[in-house]
Scaffold this active site. Structure first.
Site, PDB file in Angstrom:
ATOM      1  N   ARG A   1     -83.982 120.903 -27.008  1.00 49.26           N
ATOM      2  CA  ARG A   1     -84.158 122.365 -26.251  1.00 49.26           C
ATOM      3  C   ARG A   1     -84.013 123.388 -27.283  1.00 49.26           C
ATOM      4  NH1 ARG A   1     -86.876 118.821 -24.134  1.00 49.26           N
ATOM      5  NH2 ARG A   1     -87.028 118.273 -21.903  1.00 49.26           N
TER       6      ARG A   1
ATOM      7  N   GLU B   1     -89.414 129.722 -25.624  1.00 40.70           N
ATOM      8  CA  GLU B   1     -90.370 128.812 -24.723  1.00 40.70           C
ATOM      9  C   GLU B   1     -90.284 129.283 -23.251  1.00 40.70           C
ATOM     10  OE1 GLU B   1     -91.157 124.551 -25.602  1.00 40.70           O
ATOM     11  OE2 GLU B   1     -89.462 124.850 -26.790  1.00 40.70           O
TER      12      GLU B   1
ATOM     13  N   HIS C   1     -93.567 121.807 -29.825  1.00 32.65           N
ATOM     14  CA  HIS C   1     -92.852 120.947 -28.687  1.00 32.65           C
ATOM     15  C   HIS C   1     -93.670 119.682 -28.667  1.00 32.65           C
ATOM     16  CE1 HIS C   1     -89.987 121.163 -25.227  1.00 32.65           C
ATOM     17  NE2 HIS C   1     -90.057 119.838 -25.405  1.00 32.65           N
TER      18      HIS C   1
END
Length: 316
Positions: A229, A258, A289
């Site tokens: 992440r 993001e 991603h």
């Protein structure tokens, strides 16, 4: 009565088809706002999501008949898990579904960074033939440190078995090491690692974990890979470490900037200075991603979710 399931994100068709064949009642709504979904969620027993919006307390208070939430992905950070579980709602995820994809991607990123593959390709396409400046490194003999040794971390360590590397892992759980990685303390990993690969969820404990102090604790310069992440790394601190060569290169499939949906990159009119550095640096490899986003994992994720929903209701 049939079990009614609302799908708010598109997924591989086998998910819908197999649930239908098992006599679940499927309905889809890919366009309504969160508020519009909240207004009708009381009609459903289950919801299948990816990451379109956050499942928070407001949503859960209106989902009075909800029995499960299934996320077609590895993490559950878009859900208020504690509140959902307090309401007796089962939480389903599918980290098994894309662990191989993430592992292969991570390995590809390391090899590309070590051998300047993207830089060399771009230079040749621009008419440049630079051999010495593209001299690479070998993975053989290096120590790879993995933080987060669950589905993703274990799959990555397994891929490294074909290389003559030492693989160390650190995890908040005890006794997760195996034949592919030796579990060590964080300080030992920071002392020995040449490569750091993150395979972590995004939690209050991991948020901004990789910051200036964390980086300074490493005994030697290292490469960093992040397929977990984006908010687990403080981008500005990462960039400062790259400028001083405390970090030798970075492969980032996820970014601090993001949106929660993972579908877009949030940028204000003024691009952050740290992000601009990443865009221009030759020793940085950026991907949108996609580490777990293969054609194979797309199907496998759906299958895992189907199997877990059927198991929840003891349906064969």
């Amino acid at each position: 009565m049939s079990t009614k399931i609302l799908h708010i994100d598109s997924n591989n068709p086998i998910l819908w088809k197999q649930l239908e064949e098992a006599n679940f009642e499927n309905e889809a709504d890919f366009k309504s706002t969160k508020e519009e979904i909240e207004a009708k969620i009381h009609n459903y027993n289950g919801i299948v999501i990816r990451s379109r919006f956050k499942i928070d307390k407001t949503f859960l208070d209106k989902a009075v008949n909800l029995q499960f939430i299934a996320r077609v992905g590895a993490g559950l950070e878009s859900i208020d898990c504690e509140y959902a579980e307090a309401k007796g709602i089962h939480l389903i995820a599918a980290p098994e579904g894309n662990r191989n994809a993430v592992a292969e991607h991570s390995l590809g990123v390391i090899l590309s960074l070590f051998n300047n593959l993207n830089q060399a390709d771009a230079e040749i396409k621009n008419g440049q033939w630079n051999r010495e400046s593209n001299r690479g490194h070998e993975l053989d003999g290096k120590t790879v440190g993995i933080i987060g040794y669950g589905n993703m971390g274990k799959a990555f360590a397994k891929k490294l078995r074909g290389f003559e590397t030492t693989v160390l892992c650190y995890d908040i759980l005890d006794n997760v090491g195996d034949e592919n990685a030796k579990q060590v303390s964080l300080s030992e990993l920071q002392e020995k690692a040449d490569v750091l690969s993150l395979h972590l969820p995004w939690t209050p404990e991991t948020d901004k974990m990789v910051n200036a102090d964390f980086i300074k604790a490493f005994a030697k310069p290292f490469w960093i890979i992040n397929t977990s992440r984006g908010k687990n790394i403080v981008t500005a601190d990462l960039v400062e470490a790259m400028k001083t060569q405390r970090i030798l290169g970075a492969g980032l499939d996820v970014l601090e900037y993001e949106k929660l949906s993972f579908e877009t990159l949030f940028q204000d009119k003024n691009t952050p200075e740290a992000f601009q550095y990443l865009l221009e640096a030759k020793n940085v490899l950026l991907t949108p991603h996609i580490a777990g986003w293969t054609f194979e994992s797309h199907e496998r994720l759906a299958q895992v979710i189907v199997d877990k929903i059927k198991a929840l209701y003891s349906v064969s």
